[in-house]
Design a protein around this motif. Structure first.
Motif, PDB file in Angstrom:
ATOM      1  N   ALA A 186      10.702 109.346 -18.020  1.00  0.00           N
ATOM      2  CA  ALA A 186       8.985 109.709 -17.584  1.00  0.00           C
ATOM      3  C   ALA A 186       8.557 108.652 -18.294  1.00  0.00           C
ATOM      4  N   ILE A 187       9.174 107.932 -19.395  1.00  0.00           N
ATOM      5  CA  ILE A 187       8.811 106.840 -20.230  1.00  0.00           C
ATOM      6  C   ILE A 187       8.862 105.677 -19.439  1.00  0.00           C
ATOM      7  N   ALA A 188      10.242 105.474 -18.710  1.00  0.00           N
ATOM      8  CA  ALA A 188      10.152 104.291 -17.842  1.00  0.00           C
ATOM      9  C   ALA A 188       9.178 104.318 -16.604  1.00  0.00           C
ATOM     10  N   ASP A 189       9.250 105.462 -16.198  1.00  0.00           N
ATOM     11  CA  ASP A 189       7.821 105.378 -15.301  1.00  0.00           C
ATOM     12  C   ASP A 189       6.322 105.132 -15.725  1.00  0.00           C
ATOM     13  N   ALA A 190       5.976 105.704 -16.912  1.00  0.00           N
ATOM     14  CA  ALA A 190       4.924 105.247 -17.345  1.00  0.00           C
ATOM     15  C   ALA A 190       4.479 103.858 -17.726  1.00  0.00           C
ATOM     16  N   THR A 191       5.678 103.115 -18.147  1.00  0.00           N
ATOM     17  CA  THR A 191       5.838 101.750 -18.460  1.00  0.00           C
ATOM     18  C   THR A 191       5.878 100.924 -17.280  1.00  0.00           C
ATOM     19  N   GLY A 192       6.071 101.537 -16.160  1.00  0.00           N
ATOM     20  CA  GLY A 192       6.429 100.600 -15.075  1.00  0.00           C
ATOM     21  C   GLY A 192       7.801  99.794 -14.859  1.00  0.00           C
ATOM     22  N   ARG A 193       8.755 100.589 -15.666  1.00  0.00           N
ATOM     23  CA  ARG A 193      10.115  99.673 -15.667  1.00  0.00           C
ATOM     24  C   ARG A 193      11.135 100.541 -14.817  1.00  0.00           C
ATOM     25  N   THR A 194      10.841 101.453 -14.054  1.00  0.00           N
ATOM     26  CA  THR A 194      11.859 102.020 -13.506  1.00  0.00           C
ATOM     27  C   THR A 194      12.807 101.206 -12.270  1.00  0.00           C
ATOM     28  N   GLY A 195      11.863 100.422 -11.860  1.00  0.00           N
ATOM     29  CA  GLY A 195      12.675  99.387 -10.849  1.00  0.00           C
ATOM     30  C   GLY A 195      13.465  98.518 -11.827  1.00  0.00           C
ATOM     31  N   GLU A 196      13.242  97.749 -12.729  1.00  0.00           N
ATOM     32  CA  GLU A 196      14.070  97.291 -13.583  1.00  0.00           C
ATOM     33  C   GLU A 196      15.225  98.070 -14.101  1.00  0.00           C
ATOM     34  N   LEU A 197      14.984  99.151 -14.500  1.00  0.00           N
ATOM     35  CA  LEU A 197      16.042 100.254 -14.881  1.00  0.00           C
ATOM     36  C   LEU A 197      17.006 100.358 -13.693  1.00  0.00           C
ATOM     37  N   THR A 198      16.685 100.651 -12.490  1.00  0.00           N
ATOM     38  CA  THR A 198      17.496 100.738 -11.432  1.00  0.00           C
ATOM     39  C   THR A 198      18.348  99.649 -11.094  1.00  0.00           C
ATOM     40  N   ARG A 199      17.659  98.360 -11.145  1.00  0.00           N
ATOM     41  CA  ARG A 199      18.702  97.307 -10.700  1.00  0.00           C
ATOM     42  C   ARG A 199      19.709  97.132 -12.065  1.00  0.00           C
ATOM     43  N   LEU A 200      19.362  97.495 -13.157  1.00  0.00           N
ATOM     44  CA  LEU A 200      20.327  97.173 -14.153  1.00  0.00           C
ATOM     45  C   LEU A 200      21.332  98.121 -14.198  1.00  0.00           C
ATOM     46  N   VAL A 201      21.178  99.380 -13.779  1.00  0.00           N
ATOM     47  CA  VAL A 201      22.116 100.162 -13.689  1.00  0.00           C
ATOM     48  C   VAL A 201      23.040  99.930 -12.614  1.00  0.00           C
ATOM     49  N   LEU A 202      22.555  99.481 -11.459  1.00  0.00           N
ATOM     50  CA  LEU A 202      23.256  99.340 -10.198  1.00  0.00           C
ATOM     51  C   LEU A 202      24.411  98.188 -10.460  1.00  0.00           C
ATOM     52  N   ALA A 203      23.729  97.119 -11.179  1.00  0.00           N
ATOM     53  CA  ALA A 203      24.752  95.998 -11.274  1.00  0.00           C
ATOM     54  C   ALA A 203      25.832  96.122 -12.263  1.00  0.00           C
ATOM     55  N   ARG A 204      25.251  97.033 -13.308  1.00  0.00           N
ATOM     56  CA  ARG A 204      26.410  97.296 -14.283  1.00  0.00           C
ATOM     57  C   ARG A 204      27.384  98.144 -13.894  1.00  0.00           C
ATOM     58  N   THR A 205      26.958  99.247 -13.061  1.00  0.00           N
ATOM     59  CA  THR A 205      28.015 100.006 -12.392  1.00  0.00           C
ATOM     60  C   THR A 205      28.929  99.423 -11.582  1.00  0.00           C
ATOM     61  N   LEU A 206      28.424  98.487 -10.799  1.00  0.00           N
ATOM     62  CA  LEU A 206      29.315  97.700  -9.801  1.00  0.00           C
ATOM     63  C   LEU A 206      30.285  96.884 -10.702  1.00  0.00           C
ATOM     64  N   ALA A 207      29.763  96.202 -11.688  1.00  0.00           N
ATOM     65  CA  ALA A 207      30.797  95.383 -12.557  1.00  0.00           C
ATOM     66  C   ALA A 207      31.792  96.095 -13.413  1.00  0.00           C
ATOM     67  N   GLU A 208      31.307  97.395 -13.704  1.00  0.00           N
ATOM     68  CA  GLU A 208      32.274  98.179 -14.700  1.00  0.00           C
ATOM     69  C   GLU A 208      33.238  98.937 -13.639  1.00  0.00           C
ATOM     70  N   CYS A 209      32.493  99.515 -12.439  1.00  0.00           N
ATOM     71  CA  CYS A 209      33.829 100.185 -11.756  1.00  0.00           C
ATOM     72  C   CYS A 209      34.376  99.621 -10.641  1.00  0.00           C
ATOM     73  N   ARG A 210      33.808  98.268 -10.322  1.00  0.00           N
ATOM     74  CA  ARG A 210      34.578  97.613  -9.255  1.00  0.00           C
ATOM     75  C   ARG A 210      35.011  98.408  -7.809  1.00  0.00           C
ATOM     76  N   PRO A 211      34.192  98.835  -7.242  1.00  0.00           N
ATOM     77  CA  PRO A 211      34.816  99.756  -6.103  1.00  0.00           C
ATOM     78  C   PRO A 211      35.480  98.960  -5.054  1.00  0.00           C
ATOM     79  N   TRP A 212      35.187  97.617  -4.957  1.00  0.00           N
ATOM     80  CA  TRP A 212      36.049  96.800  -4.041  1.00  0.00           C
ATOM     81  C   TRP A 212      37.391  96.763  -4.383  1.00  0.00           C
ATOM     82  N   GLU A 213      37.756  97.067  -5.661  1.00  0.00           N
ATOM     83  CA  GLU A 213      39.144  97.072  -6.273  1.00  0.00           C
ATOM     84  C   GLU A 213      39.857  98.716  -6.138  1.00  0.00           C
TER      85      GLU A 213
END
Length: 264
Positions: free
Chosen positions: A60-87
């Motif tokens: 809710a704080i992320a939403d109120a501060t307008g940073r949900t988009g940034e949060l989603t982009r960061l979570v996705l990029a880090r998830t891909l880097a750490e879990c490496r689904p292509w491998e």
């Protein structure tokens, strides 16, 4: 309480998210053979590097501060880097904030992140909640279609928490529904919950939509879900959320069969 909330909002708004965010991963099991088939990314944010908050506390704080988009982009990029689904061949799941579902251009943004990582959109499950769809149903449906057109898979999270979900199954481009924790918790003891769940599973099958459950905490709940034809499960009964290294060890079988509690 108000002063504390204002202080936390200021901390969230001013902090570099990449330094104050960490991800845990909960494995998703196929209980037909005990394999780990996916990982759900669960974000934790800390205002001070000591105390870590779950999304229910800071989203809710992320939403109120307008940073949900940034949060989603960061979570996705880090998830891909750490879990490496292509491998690993694993499916990775991330949760979209309500505003992400109706944000213009989000499909293109997410697709670019996946392409830059060298992953396939088909390996990414985007989870949305019913609340996100209610903000602007028409725009949300169009956005989900845009995600689907780019190859992403879509899951409706917390299904069964609201009655309007039933009518949405037919109209939305869904690949999976994740049953609400309240239903899962009652499966082993409440015939009514089993009847409702069985109806949902049957309807989903007729529409070509898969089903999964989360929040499984006992073998009795897992057995009840199996009896209804549900085979994708996650929860403390199987594995707790862990950093990527530990979660991937479980996937690789390095922790031994005793770690996969309840799998048979």
């Amino acid at each position: 309480a108000l002063q504390r909330r204002i202080a936390v909002m200021r901390q969230f708004n001013d902090c570099p998210l990449e330094d104050r965010l960490r991800l845990l991963y909960q494995p998703i099991f196929d209980c037909r053979d005990g394999r780990v088939v996916g990982m759900e990314a669960l974000a934790r944010w800390s205002p001070d590097g000591i105390e870590w908050q779950a999304p229910g506390e800071f989203l809710a704080i992320a939403d109120a501060t307008g940073r949900t988009g940034e949060l989603t982009r960061l979570v996705l990029a880090r998830t891909l880097a750490e879990c490496r689904p292509w491998e690993t061949g694993l499916e990775v799941s991330i949760n979209l904030a309500a505003r992400d579902v109706v944000r213009e251009g989000m499909a293109e943004t997410i697709a670019a992140i996946v392409e830059d990582a060298g992953a396939s959109p088909a390996s990414v499950m985007l989870e949305v909640t019913e609340r996100a769809l209610q903000i602007d149903p028409r725009r949300a449906a169009a956005q989900l279609a845009a995600f689907r057109d780019r190859g992403f898979r879509i899951a409706l999270d917390d299904f069964g928490a609201g009655w309007s979900s039933l009518s949405q199954l037919r109209d939305l481009p869904l690949d999976r529904i994740k049953l609400d924790r309240a239903l899962v918790g009652a499966l082993s003891s409440d015939p009514g919950a089993r009847a409702v769940t069985g109806m949902i599973v049957a309807l989903a099958w007729q529409l070509g939509i898969g089903c999964s459950i989360e929040g499984v905490e006992s073998e009795a709940q897992a057995d009840a879900a199996r009896a209804l034809g549900i085979h994708l499960m996650q929860g403390y009964h199987f594995a707790r959320p862990e950093p990527a290294v530990q979660a991937l060890r479980l996937y690789a079988g390095l922790l031994g069969p005793a770690s996969a509690v309840g799998i048979r």
